[in-house]
Motif scaffolding. Structure first.
Motif, mmCIF file in Angstrom:
data_model
loop_
_atom_site.group_PDB
_atom_site.id
_atom_site.type_symbol
_atom_site.label_atom_id
_atom_site.label_comp_id
_atom_site.label_asym_id
_atom_site.label_seq_id
_atom_site.Cartn_x
_atom_site.Cartn_y
_atom_site.Cartn_z
ATOM 1 N N TRP A 1 2.828 11.349 -10.285
ATOM 2 C CA TRP A 1 2.221 12.667 -10.302
ATOM 3 C C TRP A 1 3.287 13.768 -10.386
ATOM 4 N N ILE A 2 4.274 13.688 -9.536
ATOM 5 C CA ILE A 2 5.280 14.739 -9.523
ATOM 6 C C ILE A 2 6.045 14.763 -10.846
ATOM 7 N N ARG A 3 6.289 13.602 -11.414
ATOM 8 C CA ARG A 3 7.016 13.580 -12.687
ATOM 9 C C ARG A 3 6.166 14.163 -13.809
ATOM 10 N N GLN A 4 4.884 13.960 -13.693
ATOM 11 C CA GLN A 4 4.021 14.555 -14.702
ATOM 12 C C GLN A 4 4.044 16.085 -14.597
ATOM 13 N N ALA A 5 4.120 16.566 -13.377
ATOM 14 C CA ALA A 5 4.120 18.018 -13.179
ATOM 15 C C ALA A 5 5.339 18.644 -13.835
ATOM 16 N N LEU A 6 6.445 17.954 -13.743
ATOM 17 C CA LEU A 6 7.689 18.501 -14.293
ATOM 18 C C LEU A 6 7.787 18.335 -15.789
ATOM 19 N N ALA B 1 0.846 -1.208 0.000
ATOM 20 C CA ALA B 1 0.000 0.000 0.000
ATOM 21 C C ALA B 1 0.871 1.245 0.000
ATOM 22 N N GLU B 2 1.897 1.232 0.834
ATOM 23 C CA GLU B 2 2.832 2.356 0.883
ATOM 24 C C GLU B 2 3.532 2.512 -0.478
ATOM 25 N N GLY B 3 3.914 1.396 -1.059
ATOM 26 C CA GLY B 3 4.555 1.445 -2.383
ATOM 27 C C GLY B 3 3.605 1.999 -3.425
ATOM 28 N N THR B 4 2.359 1.604 -3.340
ATOM 29 C CA THR B 4 1.386 2.093 -4.303
ATOM 30 C C THR B 4 1.206 3.601 -4.175
ATOM 31 N N ALA B 5 1.084 4.037 -2.937
ATOM 32 C CA ALA B 5 0.945 5.477 -2.710
ATOM 33 C C ALA B 5 2.178 6.217 -3.204
ATOM 34 N N SER B 6 3.351 5.658 -2.958
ATOM 35 C CA SER B 6 4.587 6.283 -3.425
ATOM 36 C C SER B 6 4.595 6.369 -4.949
ATOM 37 N N MET B 7 4.180 5.260 -5.562
ATOM 38 C CA MET B 7 4.191 5.246 -7.017
ATOM 39 C C MET B 7 3.209 6.295 -7.558
ATOM 40 N N ALA C 1 -1.322 5.858 -19.315
ATOM 41 C CA ALA C 1 0.049 5.467 -18.999
ATOM 42 C C ALA C 1 0.286 5.558 -17.502
ATOM 43 N N ALA C 2 -0.229 6.628 -16.907
ATOM 44 C CA ALA C 2 -0.056 6.807 -15.462
ATOM 45 C C ALA C 2 -0.697 5.662 -14.699
ATOM 46 N N ILE C 3 -1.938 5.364 -15.067
ATOM 47 C CA ILE C 3 -2.653 4.280 -14.389
ATOM 48 C C ILE C 3 -1.943 2.946 -14.581
ATOM 49 N N SER C 4 -1.498 2.695 -15.820
ATOM 50 C CA SER C 4 -0.812 1.439 -16.102
ATOM 51 C C SER C 4 0.406 1.259 -15.218
#
Lengths: 200, 200, 200, 200
Positions: free
Chosen positions: B163-168, B152-158, B177-180
């Motif tokens: 998200w942050i990479r998309q912002a940049l 669960a922690e890994g999922t949240a991290s992912m 792609a994000a969901i996948s």
DNA sequence: AATGAATGAGTTTTCATTCAT
DNA sequence: GATGAATGAAAACTCATTCAT
């Protein structure tokens, strides 16, 4: 005779003060006066050395990036196999000097800030591109090209995710847990591919 | 004759303007004047509706969190099995309304900002805790408790990392792609556990 | 072994640097740092020699006045008749050393500045009074007292006017044209008086 | 409802305050705070209306030039003959509104300052060129072309000279004396030429 | 309710001046 | 004498906030 080497020392201490100030007050609330006070110097001196607030912040970000790059390169120099190199990259991202609350906070602040600051943006892109190609290259020892790219991106995402969550958490940093989380992702992905390859 | 509902509409449009302003100028550089202009109202009106800049920003963050919560809850209401619920949570995090450049940028800005703002911090913690427990609960259908927590922690991290990479990135957003990327993480983790379970 | 005369040389070179700095940056924009750099010395040294910025500027203005006075006195020492003395005064005001772009610029700057600086003002008044009485005295050889005063004032005005216009122009300085302009004024005034005298 | 026309009034009063401040303190010593206080407004308002100190100063100079141009044009509109036009130009340069101590001081300050400020320089050159061509044209009714040019330049020099001397003097302004001085120059030059022409 | 002019506190920035070396 | 690092006071500038209309 003026003290030689004073400048480098001052710059370092001001950059340190900047990192700490971002940590405590947040990127959008820091002032030159706070930074100067924290470094134990007058407000004027910061301008003397860095020219402007923007340049001080830029120098601080460059410093963080340089340190990160150094940590990763050091790890890589001791790694012999592709798998070791992957681990070195991951560990480098959570190296002792980097993975401290103040550094994490500053790093994230710059990371987000870079979205609207061209010069910072450029620096980050270069770093990100290097990380991606480096991971991809070493992953190809275990996974075909297309998947390697995807897993490299996943690894980078996981690193960033772990990092941002650490920044928000008030738990003390746990390098090992952070590294395990990313290593586990890589390991499982490699294993999944081997299994698939064996079956088919 | 004062239009009924005018106030709600104004507040919405000001929050929108705030999100856009953060996207374009960055959290630390936005001014009330910019926001007001963007919303097509006078500077004074913003204070009239929100009282202060801080309160406007707080309201904007609450709005983003509410929308995110809504998206996830909607997904969950259509999910029948644990696995579907996990997917609903993931998809909710990348719901159409959320995963837009301006919203991503604002979200991240608040996320990072919350580190130094208690009230924001509290809101985020509640959301994070709910997400973690929700994911853990549903993962336990496939994985034992301890591993479920970790995944669960890994999922949240992912999720955060993507998200942050998309912002940049300046690439246009790609929900699928994000969901996948996140689904793949979850899937591989579940599979890895099943394999291990089968072997033993 | 301290070089004798070093101090005088340093002072001269700093005054020179000040004149040049005023020429290039304008009186209101010069800084001690610029002047020091231009003179090739440290910022501290300027204070050591002049005590303060104001004193450096005052010294520079005195220097300009002294040089001008010197040029005029030299010319006068070679003049035998009243008419020659008038020409000597005029030529002295456009002497080679004085009528250089940087000197012109600095001179004007001080001239205007003196309006609000008492000490400078006093110096200029003394010089102006001497110029006026000197011109008047020599003009009386050709013109009655009242007219002589008027023509002296006119001559001084013409000198100042030619000077200020040269400062603004980007044409290279032309001593002869400048001198001709003023000489022509004097000559025509004397001639006009003679004609009138002859008629009556 | 906000007061309409307030802006124009504020701008005017701030420009006035700027002129007065230059008069009293000198161009290089004025501060925004002084100007604001003198205009009876807060410091922030000056920036609100003019954006920066430089822009306020530029606007003030433009204002002075505009007023001068207006005075001259008004005089010219009532002049029928070339000789009257020459007198109109001269009188315009010493028009009542222009020839006040504060205005004279400010004018000179800008005049000298323009040497190092491109935008101001451009404005002054245009004005100077117009003045020269206007004078030359009208002088040609009495003097051949080459001489007309020279006398026009002499007239302009005399005007500037009278002006700068007035700025430095603490005598109260005397429009008539100023005008007489320049008129006398022109008259004598025209007469001298006629006499020469008659003789030859 | 709505405006935008006006304020003033706070921030960056500049620079003459000082002083240890 | 000479340096230039360091200071701190003063300046420009920004901007959230207030308020008369």
């Amino acid at each position: 005779m003026p003290k030689v080497g004073m400048e480098a020392e001052r710059r370092r201490s001001l950059i340190h003060a900047t990192v700490d100030a971002i940590h405590e007050r947040g990127y959008s609330d820091i002032t030159m006066a706070q930074i100067a006070k924290r470094a134990g110097v007058s407000g004027g001196l910061v301008h003397h050395y860095f020219g402007s607030k923007d340049q001080l912040l830029a120098a601080t970000m460059r410093h963080l990036l340089t340190e990160l790059g150094k940590a990763i390169r050091e790890g890589l120099s001791n790694a012999a196999t592709p798998r070791e190199r992957i681990s070195a990259i991951i560990a480098g991202n959570f190296a002792h000097d980097q993975f401290q609350p103040a550094v994490i906070a500053a790093w994230l602040a710059f990371y987000v800030q870079s979205r609207t600051t061209d010069s910072n943006n450029r620096l980050l892109r270069i770093y990100a591109a290097r990380l991606a190609s480096n991971l991809t290259f070493n992953l190809r020892a275990f996974i075909p090209r297309e998947d390697a790219r995807r897993v490299a991106e996943g690894t980078a995402s996981m690193i960033d995710g772990v990092w941002i969550r650490q920044a928000l958490s008030d738990a003390s940093t746990d390098r090992n847990a952070a590294i395990s989380m990313v290593e586990d992702y890589v390991e499982t992905q490699i294993a999944a591919h081997s299994a698939r390859a064996a079956t088919s």
